[in-house]
Write a protein that holds these residues in place. Structure first.
Motif, PDB file in Angstrom:
ATOM      1  N   MET A 170       0.832  -1.211   0.000  1.00 54.27           N
ATOM      2  CA  MET A 170       0.000   0.000   0.000  1.00 54.27           C
ATOM      3  C   MET A 170       0.863   1.257   0.000  1.00 54.27           C
ATOM      4  N   ASN A 171       0.375   2.294  -0.659  1.00 54.89           N
ATOM      5  CA  ASN A 171       1.035   3.593  -0.547  1.00 54.89           C
ATOM      6  C   ASN A 171       0.458   4.321   0.669  1.00 54.89           C
ATOM      7  N   PRO A 172       1.046   5.439   1.065  1.00 52.56           N
ATOM      8  CA  PRO A 172       0.556   6.139   2.258  1.00 52.56           C
ATOM      9  C   PRO A 172      -0.920   6.507   2.227  1.00 52.56           C
ATOM     10  N   ALA A 173      -1.428   6.893   1.079  1.00 52.67           N
ATOM     11  CA  ALA A 173      -2.844   7.275   0.988  1.00 52.67           C
ATOM     12  C   ALA A 173      -3.757   6.083   1.238  1.00 52.67           C
ATOM     13  N   LEU A 174      -3.403   4.928   0.685  1.00 57.06           N
ATOM     14  CA  LEU A 174      -4.209   3.726   0.887  1.00 57.06           C
ATOM     15  C   LEU A 174      -4.161   3.277   2.345  1.00 57.06           C
ATOM     16  N   LEU A 175      -2.972   3.342   2.960  1.00 49.42           N
ATOM     17  CA  LEU A 175      -2.866   2.959   4.365  1.00 49.42           C
ATOM     18  C   LEU A 175      -3.683   3.904   5.235  1.00 49.42           C
ATOM     19  N   ASP A 176      -3.622   5.182   4.940  1.00 45.40           N
ATOM     20  CA  ASP A 176      -4.402   6.168   5.684  1.00 45.40           C
ATOM     21  C   ASP A 176      -5.892   5.822   5.646  1.00 45.40           C
ATOM     22  N   ALA A 177      -6.382   5.468   4.455  1.00 49.50           N
ATOM     23  CA  ALA A 177      -7.794   5.122   4.301  1.00 49.50           C
ATOM     24  C   ALA A 177      -8.127   3.832   5.048  1.00 49.50           C
ATOM     25  N   GLU A 178      -7.205   2.858   5.015  1.00 50.62           N
ATOM     26  CA  GLU A 178      -7.466   1.576   5.676  1.00 50.62           C
ATOM     27  C   GLU A 178      -7.502   1.728   7.190  1.00 50.62           C
ATOM     28  N   ILE A 179      -6.613   2.535   7.721  1.00 53.08           N
ATOM     29  CA  ILE A 179      -6.624   2.776   9.167  1.00 53.08           C
ATOM     30  C   ILE A 179      -7.916   3.478   9.579  1.00 53.08           C
TER      31      ILE A 179
END
Length: 346
Positions: A52-61
């Motif tokens: 995941m890139n940072p944006a995807l991780l942010d959304a997942e969290i």
């Protein structure tokens, strides 16, 4: 306080949970639904960031937070090119536990996690590395045996536990690899583990988003069906991955043989041949987990897959494990040591 409460008290305190059962970080599987279900059931869910890139991780969290108010962690791969940015995402979300996996973390990554106040969890495949990681700042360790699913090391958990648990006391140590029943959890806790990590049993849980064909393959499988990928020639290293044997694993051997011939004939450079072998499985895990292609995809599973006999809710799995562990402990306590009648003779 029952036996388990006492045995895994250190692990529970570290994780902030009722039970010291961590969810393994499995790409495509350990996402918001499974992670929140594990945490809500008293365990400790861990998001698998993977690629995941940072944006995807942010959304997942954010999505995971919407499903649970309980503690959960994030697993980051040390080789990720945006590792420090991913750590920043975890810091912004005030994630309490960051797991750095896939290699020895850099000093910069360790400092970034620790400076945020989060707990740092690292994987230790050997005693010497366990000591090094503690010195560098790890707050807890996971020792994972070769029985586990996915990328594996060469040593079984039974050996790692004997080498590491009696020696490492400075930080909590969680054990992983091949754990599928409560009796095993009890045994490792009695050896000195602070808790356990399970992946395979949770991958087939009701809340897992894995395709029904993927889960059905788990239910059908026996322990011997979960095999490591085979390296055909030492000239082209293959990082071993444990998964269910299928048409894809057989094709991988054929692909290696064909690639080796192309290299020997001069058709491919060594670099191109290695790249061809490494790219064979590209997207294969997603094909299995999401699309349900359990014949050509990579059906990563640990040897505990033989103990997956049904698709159960996470809460039921955890309750079953605890029940087995408590029953085993009670049975031991009920055993009366035999005495030699002659020792009582007047």
């Amino acid at each position: 306080m029952n036996a388990l409460d006492h045995l895994w008290a250190r692990g529970c305190d570290f994780l902030g949970t009722k039970t010291a059962i961590m969810g393994g970080a499995m790409s495509w599987v350990s996402e918001r639904h499974l992670v929140s279900a594990i945490s809500n059931a008293g365990g400790f869910g861990v998001i698998a960031c993977g690629s995941m890139n940072p944006a995807l991780l942010d959304a997942e969290i954010s999505a995971t937070k919407a499903l649970t108010g309980k503690p959960f962690g994030v697993n980051l791969i040390t080789m990720h090119p945006q590792l420090l940015e991913l750590i920043e995402v975890c810091i912004r979300h005030e994630i309490g536990h960051v797991v750095l996996a896939g290699g020895v973390p850099s000093g910069a990554a360790v400092r970034a996690v620790r400076d945020s106040g989060a707990k740092l969890v690292c994987f230790a495949p050997a005693l010497v590395l366990a000591k090094r990681l503690i010195k560098s700042g790890a707050d807890a360790l996971v020792i994972e045996g070769s029985e586990a699913g996915g990328h594996i090391g060469p040593v079984s958990l039974t050996v790692l536990a004997q080498e590491i648990l009696p020696v490492i006391r400075e930080v909590p140590v969680f054990v992983a690899g091949g754990i599928g029943r409560g009796e095993a959890i009890l045994a490792f806790l009695e050896m000195g583990a602070s808790g356990v990590q399970l992946g395979t049993r949770f991958a087939a849980a009701t809340e897992s988003i894995a395709h029904e064909k993927f889960k059905a393959a788990f239910v059908r499988a026996n322990a011997r069906d979960a095999v490591p990928s085979v390296q055909l020639d030492a000239l082209f290293p293959v990082i071993p991955v444990r998964g269910l044997a299928n048409e894809g694993t057989r094709n991988f051997l054929a692909h290696q043989a064909a690639t080796l011939k192309r290299f020997q004939s001069g058709e491919l450079t060594k670099e191109a041949a290695q790249l061809s072998i490494e790219h064979f499985w590209a997207g294969a895990l997603r094909r299995a987990v999401i699309d349900g292609d359990v014949e050509q995809g990579s059906v990563m599973a640990g040897q505990s897959v033989g103990m997956v006999t049904a698709i159960q809710p996470v809460a039921a799995i955890i309750a079953e494990l605890i029940g087995q562990a408590e029953a085993a402990h009670a049975a031991r306590q009920a055993q009366v040591p035999r005495t030699d009648a002659r020792s009582h003779a007047a």
